[in-house]
Write a protein that holds these residues in place. Structure first.
Motif, PDB file in Angstrom:
ATOM      1  N   LEU A 111      -9.521  -5.688  -5.719  1.00 12.25           N
ATOM      2  CA  LEU A 111      -8.369  -5.454  -6.143  1.00 12.25           C
ATOM      3  C   LEU A 111      -7.912  -6.751  -7.353  1.00 12.25           C
ATOM      4  O   LEU A 111      -8.155  -7.973  -7.032  1.00 12.25           O
ATOM      5  CB  LEU A 111      -7.155  -5.731  -5.127  1.00 12.25           C
ATOM      6  N   ALA A 112      -7.204  -6.282  -8.496  1.00  9.14           N
ATOM      7  CA  ALA A 112      -6.914  -7.276  -9.432  1.00  9.14           C
ATOM      8  C   ALA A 112      -5.930  -8.455  -8.806  1.00  9.14           C
ATOM      9  O   ALA A 112      -6.135  -9.368  -9.153  1.00  9.14           O
ATOM     10  CB  ALA A 112      -6.283  -6.697 -10.721  1.00  9.14           C
ATOM     11  N   ASP A 113      -5.048  -7.844  -7.810  1.00 14.76           N
ATOM     12  CA  ASP A 113      -4.128  -8.802  -7.225  1.00 14.76           C
ATOM     13  C   ASP A 113      -3.681  -7.983  -6.249  1.00 14.76           C
ATOM     14  O   ASP A 113      -4.043  -7.034  -6.009  1.00 14.76           O
ATOM     15  CB  ASP A 113      -3.162  -9.219  -8.321  1.00 14.76           C
ATOM     16  N   ASP A 114      -2.934  -8.387  -5.278  1.00 12.71           N
ATOM     17  CA  ASP A 114      -2.320  -7.583  -4.215  1.00 12.71           C
ATOM     18  C   ASP A 114      -0.964  -6.704  -4.617  1.00 12.71           C
ATOM     19  O   ASP A 114      -0.289  -6.397  -3.576  1.00 12.71           O
ATOM     20  CB  ASP A 114      -2.119  -8.698  -3.155  1.00 12.71           C
ATOM     21  N   SER A 115      -0.779  -6.729  -5.766  1.00 15.59           N
ATOM     22  CA  SER A 115       0.692  -5.800  -6.049  1.00 15.59           C
ATOM     23  C   SER A 115       0.461  -4.302  -5.855  1.00 15.59           C
ATOM     24  O   SER A 115      -0.685  -3.730  -5.615  1.00 15.59           O
ATOM     25  CB  SER A 115       0.862  -6.261  -7.568  1.00 15.59           C
ATOM     26  N   ALA A 116       1.527  -3.756  -5.765  1.00 16.52           N
ATOM     27  CA  ALA A 116       1.428  -2.497  -5.397  1.00 16.52           C
ATOM     28  C   ALA A 116       0.935  -1.561  -6.734  1.00 16.52           C
ATOM     29  O   ALA A 116       0.127  -0.442  -6.637  1.00 16.52           O
ATOM     30  CB  ALA A 116       2.926  -1.623  -5.300  1.00 16.52           C
ATOM     31  N   ASP A 117       1.246  -2.098  -8.119  1.00  8.49           N
ATOM     32  CA  ASP A 117       0.613  -1.436  -9.158  1.00  8.49           C
ATOM     33  C   ASP A 117      -0.881  -1.470  -9.121  1.00  8.49           C
ATOM     34  O   ASP A 117      -1.672  -0.757  -9.274  1.00  8.49           O
ATOM     35  CB  ASP A 117       1.196  -2.114 -10.433  1.00  8.49           C
ATOM     36  N   ALA A 118      -1.262  -2.984  -8.637  1.00 10.68           N
ATOM     37  CA  ALA A 118      -2.853  -2.975  -8.735  1.00 10.68           C
ATOM     38  C   ALA A 118      -3.549  -2.061  -7.665  1.00 10.68           C
ATOM     39  O   ALA A 118      -4.621  -1.768  -7.779  1.00 10.68           O
ATOM     40  CB  ALA A 118      -3.376  -4.590  -8.304  1.00 10.68           C
ATOM     41  N   ILE A 119      -2.716  -2.021  -6.716  1.00  7.78           N
ATOM     42  CA  ILE A 119      -3.323  -1.210  -5.572  1.00  7.78           C
ATOM     43  C   ILE A 119      -3.592   0.323  -5.910  1.00  7.78           C
ATOM     44  O   ILE A 119      -4.424   1.114  -5.893  1.00  7.78           O
ATOM     45  CB  ILE A 119      -2.877  -0.979  -3.980  1.00  7.78           C
ATOM     46  N   ALA A 120      -2.341   0.809  -6.343  1.00  9.78           N
ATOM     47  CA  ALA A 120      -2.151   2.123  -7.132  1.00  9.78           C
ATOM     48  C   ALA A 120      -3.534   2.482  -8.187  1.00  9.78           C
ATOM     49  O   ALA A 120      -3.920   3.853  -8.243  1.00  9.78           O
ATOM     50  CB  ALA A 120      -0.901   2.408  -7.528  1.00  9.78           C
ATOM     51  N   ASP A 121      -3.583   1.660  -9.107  1.00  8.69           N
ATOM     52  CA  ASP A 121      -4.435   1.668 -10.212  1.00  8.69           C
ATOM     53  C   ASP A 121      -5.943   1.753  -9.653  1.00  8.69           C
ATOM     54  O   ASP A 121      -6.856   2.620 -10.106  1.00  8.69           O
ATOM     55  CB  ASP A 121      -4.373   0.499 -11.325  1.00  8.69           C
ATOM     56  N   ALA A 122      -6.329   0.911  -8.791  1.00  8.19           N
ATOM     57  CA  ALA A 122      -7.568   0.869  -8.015  1.00  8.19           C
ATOM     58  C   ALA A 122      -7.780   2.242  -7.233  1.00  8.19           C
ATOM     59  O   ALA A 122      -9.097   2.754  -7.512  1.00  8.19           O
ATOM     60  CB  ALA A 122      -7.690  -0.186  -7.122  1.00  8.19           C
ATOM     61  N   ILE A 123      -6.934   2.825  -6.532  1.00  7.21           N
ATOM     62  CA  ILE A 123      -7.155   3.946  -5.752  1.00  7.21           C
ATOM     63  C   ILE A 123      -7.354   5.054  -6.950  1.00  7.21           C
ATOM     64  O   ILE A 123      -7.992   6.023  -6.731  1.00  7.21           O
ATOM     65  CB  ILE A 123      -5.941   4.318  -5.035  1.00  7.21           C
ATOM     66  N   ASP A 124      -6.316   5.165  -7.987  1.00  8.53           N
ATOM     67  CA  ASP A 124      -6.482   6.157  -9.033  1.00  8.53           C
ATOM     68  C   ASP A 124      -7.951   6.025  -9.880  1.00  8.53           C
ATOM     69  O   ASP A 124      -8.511   7.213  -9.995  1.00  8.53           O
ATOM     70  CB  ASP A 124      -5.761   5.742 -10.159  1.00  8.53           C
ATOM     71  N   ARG A 125      -8.408   4.849  -9.776  1.00 10.09           N
ATOM     72  CA  ARG A 125      -9.843   4.758 -10.563  1.00 10.09           C
ATOM     73  C   ARG A 125     -10.966   5.438  -9.772  1.00 10.09           C
ATOM     74  O   ARG A 125     -11.829   6.069 -10.122  1.00 10.09           O
ATOM     75  CB  ARG A 125     -10.235   3.494 -10.983  1.00 10.09           C
TER      76      ARG A 125
ATOM     77  N   LEU B 276       0.950  -1.184  -0.190  1.00  6.05           N
ATOM     78  CA  LEU B 276       0.038  -0.166  -0.209  1.00  6.05           C
ATOM     79  C   LEU B 276       0.827   1.372  -0.045  1.00  6.05           C
ATOM     80  O   LEU B 276       0.633   2.151  -0.745  1.00  6.05           O
ATOM     81  CB  LEU B 276      -0.971   0.098   1.089  1.00  6.05           C
ATOM     82  N   LEU B 277       1.965   1.281   0.770  1.00  3.27           N
ATOM     83  CA  LEU B 277       2.918   2.504   0.695  1.00  3.27           C
ATOM     84  C   LEU B 277       3.519   2.562  -0.687  1.00  3.27           C
ATOM     85  O   LEU B 277       3.563   3.675  -1.037  1.00  3.27           O
ATOM     86  CB  LEU B 277       3.937   2.207   1.836  1.00  3.27           C
ATOM     87  N   PHE B 278       4.040   1.588  -1.183  1.00  2.21           N
ATOM     88  CA  PHE B 278       4.569   1.785  -2.338  1.00  2.21           C
ATOM     89  C   PHE B 278       3.558   2.104  -3.598  1.00  2.21           C
ATOM     90  O   PHE B 278       3.874   2.995  -4.460  1.00  2.21           O
ATOM     91  CB  PHE B 278       5.104   0.260  -2.963  1.00  2.21           C
ATOM     92  N   ALA B 279       2.239   1.800  -3.376  1.00  2.00           N
ATOM     93  CA  ALA B 279       1.411   2.201  -4.318  1.00  2.00           C
ATOM     94  C   ALA B 279       0.929   3.710  -3.905  1.00  2.00           C
ATOM     95  O   ALA B 279       0.879   4.483  -4.832  1.00  2.00           O
ATOM     96  CB  ALA B 279       0.016   1.578  -3.893  1.00  2.00           C
ATOM     97  N   VAL B 280       1.100   4.180  -2.786  1.00  2.00           N
ATOM     98  CA  VAL B 280       1.021   5.713  -2.355  1.00  2.00           C
ATOM     99  C   VAL B 280       2.023   6.591  -3.058  1.00  2.00           C
ATOM    100  O   VAL B 280       1.969   7.471  -3.611  1.00  2.00           O
ATOM    101  CB  VAL B 280       0.853   5.955  -0.848  1.00  2.00           C
ATOM    102  N   HIS B 281       3.286   5.837  -3.059  1.00  6.05           N
ATOM    103  CA  HIS B 281       4.420   6.435  -3.570  1.00  6.05           C
ATOM    104  C   HIS B 281       4.375   6.650  -5.073  1.00  6.05           C
ATOM    105  O   HIS B 281       4.781   7.869  -5.711  1.00  6.05           O
ATOM    106  CB  HIS B 281       5.779   5.622  -3.164  1.00  6.05           C
ATOM    107  N   LYS B 282       3.690   5.747  -5.744  1.00  9.04           N
ATOM    108  CA  LYS B 282       3.451   5.753  -7.292  1.00  9.04           C
ATOM    109  C   LYS B 282       2.509   6.852  -7.325  1.00  9.04           C
ATOM    110  O   LYS B 282       2.606   7.528  -8.564  1.00  9.04           O
ATOM    111  CB  LYS B 282       2.813   4.387  -7.642  1.00  9.04           C
ATOM    112  N   LEU B 283       1.513   7.222  -6.675  1.00  5.39           N
ATOM    113  CA  LEU B 283       0.423   7.963  -6.832  1.00  5.39           C
ATOM    114  C   LEU B 283       0.950   9.222  -6.656  1.00  5.39           C
ATOM    115  O   LEU B 283       0.671  10.267  -7.389  1.00  5.39           O
ATOM    116  CB  LEU B 283      -0.786   7.717  -6.006  1.00  5.39           C
ATOM    117  N   VAL B 284       1.874   9.501  -5.573  1.00  4.04           N
ATOM    118  CA  VAL B 284       2.403  10.756  -5.382  1.00  4.04           C
ATOM    119  C   VAL B 284       3.398  11.200  -6.526  1.00  4.04           C
ATOM    120  O   VAL B 284       3.437  12.265  -6.756  1.00  4.04           O
ATOM    121  CB  VAL B 284       3.270  10.802  -3.997  1.00  4.04           C
ATOM    122  N   GLU B 285       4.028  10.212  -6.908  1.00  3.27           N
ATOM    123  CA  GLU B 285       5.043  10.458  -8.134  1.00  3.27           C
ATOM    124  C   GLU B 285       4.220  11.244  -9.458  1.00  3.27           C
ATOM    125  O   GLU B 285       4.706  11.815 -10.005  1.00  3.27           O
ATOM    126  CB  GLU B 285       5.823   9.354  -8.515  1.00  3.27           C
TER     127      GLU B 285
END
Length: 343
Positions: A293-307, A190-199
């Motif tokens: 979530l499509a899966d439990d990866s950081a990318d999937a979490i970031a994409d779901a939050i973005d949606r 989740l934190l890595f997903a937040v980092h991707k979104l902040v970027e």
């Protein structure tokens, strides 16, 4: 009738607010009730005629003596039905029922409970109270327990009158997680997903509510990824209604073998719920009451939050549908009425 509710510390950690509502509801149903457990926190479940009996852990070389003392303390008002909320008290509850020739109800709140319940399925006086149809299915199909011995009593939680998700225009979107700070929680992803979104220059605020062995490691991720302005840590709390009322969405970043009461409570408060899939709950209806979530990866979490952030109107509609689902299927009064009927 004299009912005994056995509560272990894991059940208290996960379901304290639900158990509190249950105790109030059973009082309304005129069910004489005592709470039994080794966790001193069960004292907080006392109210009016509801009594609490705190005993030392029944384990080790002194287990027999401690069990005898517990049985002595219950003998003045022997129970007619003993209800173990989860598997941490199954053995103690079984010993109590054997002593007083009472009926035994095993609460099933997780896959771990299902496995433990299987060892007692040959006892004809045992009934099983599952928290969902999904868990009832596991008991029936995997363990061969007759459906007639399984009752589904869904946990009851309050439902708000208006969805909270993205209701405050102009406020930074706020996400909440209550997962324990442990290895299996998925909070690092989740934190890595937040980092991707902040970027990506996404505005959001995340509150991690809890405690656990990985707190230091999680805080290090926040520091090294420069997320201090976006992520806050908050100690675990039993009453989450105030926090949920001020948030927009709830994130459960991994699948769980335990009934996810936190997502149910978040739905009741009108939050948009983002969660991993599981095989123990009924209330995660993908795209209707929650986003899976499509899966439990950081990318999937970031994409779901973005949606969620890109389409707040759909998120509000999903939150409203989730809130209505809770109102229809997880009423506090209905929980107490159904359990009183089981007793």
């Amino acid at each position: 009738m004299q009912a005994l509710l056995c509560v272990d510390r894991f059940a208290y950690d996960r379901f304290a607010s639900i158990l509190r509502h249950l105790c109030v509801g059973l009082v309304d149903q005129a069910i004489p009730l005592r709470i039994v457990g080794s966790d001193p926190r069960i004292e907080s479940l006392r109210l009016g005629p509801v009594q609490a009996v705190v005993h030392p852990p029944i384990a080790g070389l002194t287990a027999g003596r401690r069990l005898d003392r517990l049985l002595d303390s219950l003998s003045a008002q022997p129970p007619t039905v003993v209800h173990a909320v989860s598997c941490g008290t199954y053995r103690t509850a079984a010993a109590i029922t054997q002593e007083f020739e009472a009926d035994l109800v095993l609460g099933v709140t997780s896959l771990r409970d299902c496995e433990a319940a299987g060892s007692l399925r040959q006892r004809g006086d045992v009934h099983f109270q599952a928290w969902s149809e999904a868990l009832a299915g596991v008991l029936e199909k995997r363990l061969g327990i007759e459906r007639a011995r399984i009752e589904v009593v869904a946990p009851g939680v309050p439902a708000a009158t208006k969805a909270a998700a993205f209701a405050h225009v102009g406020r930074v979107p706020t996400f909440v997680s209550t997962s324990a700070f442990e290895n299996e929680s998925g909070l690092d992803r989740l934190l890595f997903a937040v980092h991707k979104l902040v970027e990506r220059k996404t505005e959001l605020q995340v509150f991690l509510i809890g405690e656990g062995a990985r707190e230091r490691a999680l805080r290090k991720i926040v520091r090294t990824k420069n997320l201090s302005g976006h992520v806050a840590f908050t100690p675990r709390m039993e009453d989450l209604s105030t926090v949920f009322g001020g948030a927009d969405a709830f994130v459960h970043s991994s699948s769980s073998p335990e009934f996810p009461a936190d997502t149910l409570q978040a739905m009741g408060m009108g939050l948009a719920v983002l969660t991993g899939s599981d095989e123990v709950s009924d209330h995660h209806l993908n795209g209707e009451t929650a986003m899976l979530l499509a899966d439990d990866s950081a990318d999937a979490i970031a994409d779901a939050i973005d949606r969620l952030l890109r389409d707040p109107t759909s998120a509000q509609q999903m939150a409203a549908a989730g809130m209505e689902y809770v109102r229809r299927n997880h009423g506090v009064s209905a929980m107490a009425e159904k359990l009183a009927a089981v007793y």
